[in-house]
Scaffold this active site. Structure first.
Site, PDB file in Angstrom:
ATOM      1  N   ASN A  23       0.797  -1.226   0.000  1.00  0.00           N
ATOM      2  CA  ASN A  23       0.000   0.000   0.000  1.00  0.00           C
ATOM      3  C   ASN A  23       0.828   1.273   0.000  1.00  0.00           C
ATOM      4  O   ASN A  23       0.279   2.365  -0.112  1.00  0.00           O
ATOM      5  CB  ASN A  23      -0.985  -0.020   1.174  1.00  0.00           C
ATOM      6  CG  ASN A  23      -2.084  -1.053   0.949  1.00  0.00           C
ATOM      7  OD1 ASN A  23      -2.198  -1.617  -0.140  1.00  0.00           O
ATOM      8  ND2 ASN A  23      -2.854  -1.340   1.972  1.00  0.00           N
ATOM      9  N   ARG A 123     -17.167   1.152  -1.848  1.00  0.00           N
ATOM     10  CA  ARG A 123     -15.874   1.832  -2.072  1.00  0.00           C
ATOM     11  C   ARG A 123     -15.940   2.922  -3.145  1.00  0.00           C
ATOM     12  O   ARG A 123     -15.300   2.872  -4.180  1.00  0.00           O
ATOM     13  CB  ARG A 123     -14.815   0.788  -2.375  1.00  0.00           C
ATOM     14  CG  ARG A 123     -14.749  -0.236  -1.239  1.00  0.00           C
ATOM     15  CD  ARG A 123     -13.579  -1.111  -1.247  1.00  0.00           C
ATOM     16  NE  ARG A 123     -12.358  -0.368  -0.972  1.00  0.00           N
ATOM     17  CZ  ARG A 123     -11.168  -0.949  -1.067  1.00  0.00           C
ATOM     18  NH1 ARG A 123     -11.070  -2.182  -1.451  1.00  0.00           N
ATOM     19  NH2 ARG A 123     -10.081  -0.255  -0.828  1.00  0.00           N
ATOM     20  N   PRO A 124     -16.787   3.922  -2.917  1.00  0.00           N
ATOM     21  CA  PRO A 124     -16.881   5.042  -3.873  1.00  0.00           C
ATOM     22  C   PRO A 124     -15.605   5.876  -3.890  1.00  0.00           C
ATOM     23  O   PRO A 124     -14.736   5.698  -3.031  1.00  0.00           O
ATOM     24  CB  PRO A 124     -18.039   5.849  -3.302  1.00  0.00           C
ATOM     25  CG  PRO A 124     -18.058   5.540  -1.857  1.00  0.00           C
ATOM     26  CD  PRO A 124     -17.588   4.117  -1.729  1.00  0.00           C
ATOM     27  N   ASP A 126     -16.006   9.363  -4.380  1.00  0.00           N
ATOM     28  CA  ASP A 126     -16.562  10.726  -4.411  1.00  0.00           C
ATOM     29  C   ASP A 126     -15.649  11.737  -3.717  1.00  0.00           C
ATOM     30  O   ASP A 126     -15.517  12.884  -4.168  1.00  0.00           O
ATOM     31  CB  ASP A 126     -17.958  10.744  -3.795  1.00  0.00           C
ATOM     32  CG  ASP A 126     -18.016  10.052  -2.430  1.00  0.00           C
ATOM     33  OD1 ASP A 126     -17.193   9.145  -2.184  1.00  0.00           O
ATOM     34  OD2 ASP A 126     -18.868  10.415  -1.617  1.00  0.00           O
ATOM     35  N   ILE A 332     -14.604   0.884   9.467  1.00  0.00           N
ATOM     36  CA  ILE A 332     -14.137   1.512   8.229  1.00  0.00           C
ATOM     37  C   ILE A 332     -14.939   1.053   7.017  1.00  0.00           C
ATOM     38  O   ILE A 332     -15.387   1.865   6.205  1.00  0.00           O
ATOM     39  CB  ILE A 332     -12.625   1.207   7.991  1.00  0.00           C
ATOM     40  CG1 ILE A 332     -11.789   1.558   9.223  1.00  0.00           C
ATOM     41  CG2 ILE A 332     -12.121   1.920   6.728  1.00  0.00           C
ATOM     42  CD1 ILE A 332     -11.642   3.020   9.528  1.00  0.00           C
ATOM     43  N   ARG A 402      -2.345 -11.246  -4.235  1.00  0.00           N
ATOM     44  CA  ARG A 402      -2.391  -9.793  -4.419  1.00  0.00           C
ATOM     45  C   ARG A 402      -1.565  -9.079  -3.354  1.00  0.00           C
ATOM     46  O   ARG A 402      -1.118  -7.969  -3.561  1.00  0.00           O
ATOM     47  CB  ARG A 402      -3.842  -9.295  -4.328  1.00  0.00           C
ATOM     48  CG  ARG A 402      -4.743  -9.810  -5.417  1.00  0.00           C
ATOM     49  CD  ARG A 402      -6.063  -9.102  -5.411  1.00  0.00           C
ATOM     50  NE  ARG A 402      -5.869  -7.663  -5.404  1.00  0.00           N
ATOM     51  CZ  ARG A 402      -6.873  -6.796  -5.283  1.00  0.00           C
ATOM     52  NH1 ARG A 402      -8.106  -7.226  -5.124  1.00  0.00           N
ATOM     53  NH2 ARG A 402      -6.655  -5.501  -5.302  1.00  0.00           N
TER      54      ARG A 402
END
Ligand code: EPZ
Length: 424
Positions: A23, A123-124, A126, A332, A402
């Site tokens: 990450n 998981r937008p 915006d 979250i 992943r």
């Protein structure tokens, strides 16, 4: 299709070297779009997501070469080939949306597919889009794509004042990268404080950006004209570190985790010590020794520096073997309990009530065939498979690939009986 087969019940003993952070590496790779110079990243983990990001950047025009020692890459973007991030890549990895800020900042345009939801939530993006509009970008949503551009009369993005309605790691990263080449000063309020944000700001500053406050909730960026290439090392993966710390605890073994930084996962270390695990930390290592019983410890996931949501599934697996009960609350993501029905297949006693789960520890769990649903859920199944007697077969292991470099090899070197098998 591939699966992972584990014969569990063996306490792990040995040393595991921690890889670079997925990450951190993903946003760092997108920095190559912000300069036309050579950009070298070292300590990059060998993961499926890194390869997806490599394909995406090559599609934009980057030339990317792995250097001889395997975990270093040279990236160079001499000119933009395409400003489009296509659906087939973005839907595979949400972090693809992190090209939005750099493309807008450097080339004034971007066409990025909306990522769509994933197993853990809708998981937008915006907040990302609102932040870029605060810097003067014009954003249109069309046929599942974000079409963003800097109005001609502006020339480039302008500094602005961004206040995130709630904390977003990717949103903070996109805003910080976009603002680094904007004309003027940007202030980001309610910024994410994750170590990966600080790592990204450190790298940007070495490239010539002027960023202060990263790691706190208010970040100030003075836009500059251009950025230079550099040679940068990715910080250690705090989630991989926490995962293997739990592997030691759940198998009642002892492990030394090297090439890491204990300061990156204080909340996890505190929770592990509260559960009865003996932990010794050094500058770049953590020793985990589990000789006593594991007690149930309640946790609630929070933005950094709180207990990480990416460690929630792993913690649940540990609590399933504890002496006593524990309450686990996920604050979250709205759907991050997909691992519960799979953990229950081992015999775990877990009840979900909305955002919370009650786990009552048990000693009579046994291996089972299970299904991975998302990256961190899949590793919680590996953990419980390692801890329980009998055979566990985990299907859909592509989720694991992943985010965990050489997982089987690292665990096998510490005594685990784990192998990858092909299934029809
Ligand atoms: C990053 O995702 C990580 N991924 C995730 O790790 C991690 O779980 C997450 O941060 C939280 O720590 C990478 O860094 C590549 P967010 P990100 O934006 O940036 C909502 C893993 O397993 N939100 O901080 O996508 C969102 O739906 C992955 O390695 C909006 O509503 O997370 C979520 O509920 C999984 N609108 C919350 O905020 C937005 O525009 C936090 O999301 C953005 C986010």
């Amino acid at each position: 299709m591939q699966a992972i087969k584990i014969h569990g019940g063996v306490p792990l003993e040995g040393t595991i070297p921690i890889s670079g952070s997925k990450n951190a590496a993903l946003p760092l790779m997108t920095l190559s779009l912000l300069t036309n110079d050579r950009f070298i990243l070292s300590n990059v983990p060998e993961l499926a997501d890194i390869n997806t990001m490599k394909c995406l950047l090559e599609q934009h025009g980057a030339s990317i070469h792995r250097l001889d020692n395997g975990n270093s890459y040279e990236l160079k973007v001499e000119g933009l080939l395409s400003s489009e991030a296509p659906y087939d890549l973005v839907r595979k990895m949400r972090a693809s949306v992190l090209v939005l800020g750099p493309l807008l900042a450097k080339y004034g345009q971007a066409k990025v597919s909306l990522p769509g939801g994933c197993a853990i939530g809708t998981r937008p993006i915006d907040f990302h889009l609102k932040a870029l509009e605060s810097l003067g970008a014009e954003i249109n949503l069309k046929s599942g794509y974000v079409e963003a551009k800097v109005p001609k009369h502006m020339g480039r993005l302008k500094g602005g004042h961004i206040v995130f309605p709630s904390i977003t790691v990717g949103g903070t990263e996109n805003a910080m990268m976009a603002a680094s080449l904007a004309n003027g000063k940007t202030i980001i309020e309610n910024a994410a404080r994750e170590p990966e944000i600080l790592d990204l700001a450190n790298c940007l500053n070495l490239m010539g950006a002027k960023i202060s406050g990263a790691g706190s909730s208010i970040i100030t960026i003075e836009g500059v004209e251009g950025l230079n290439g550099i040679n940068y090392k990715v910080l250690p993966d705090r989630i991989e570190t926490g995962t293997y710390a739990i592997a030691a605890a759940i198998t009642r073994g002892c492990l030394k985790l090297t090439n890491t930084d204990p300061n990156l996962l204080e909340a996890v270390i505190i929770a592990l010590e509260a559960s009865g695990v003996n932990i010794e930390v050094g500058e770049d290592f953590i020793n985990i020794d589990t000789s006593k019983k594991i007690r149930g410890v309640d946790i609630q996931t929070e933005p950094y520096p709180g207990f990480p949501t990416d460690m929630q599934a792993q913690w649940m697996a540990l609590m399933a073997t504890a002496d006593g009960a524990a309450m686990l609350t996920e604050t979250i993501f709205e759907n991050r309990f997909m691992h519960v029905p799979e953990l229950v297949r081992f015999g775990a006693n877990i009840n979900v009530h909305g955002k919370s789960a009650i786990i009552r520890g048990s000693e009579d769990l046994s291996g089972a065939p299970v299904m991975a649903t998302d990256l961190r859920a899949s590793v919680s199944l590996v953990l419980l498979g390692l801890a329980t007697h009998g055979t566990t077969v985990i299907n859909r292991v592509y989720h694991l690939d992943r985010g965990y470099e050489k997982l089987e090899k690292k665990l096998e070197s510490c005594g685990a009986s784990i192998e990858r098998i092909n299934i029809k």
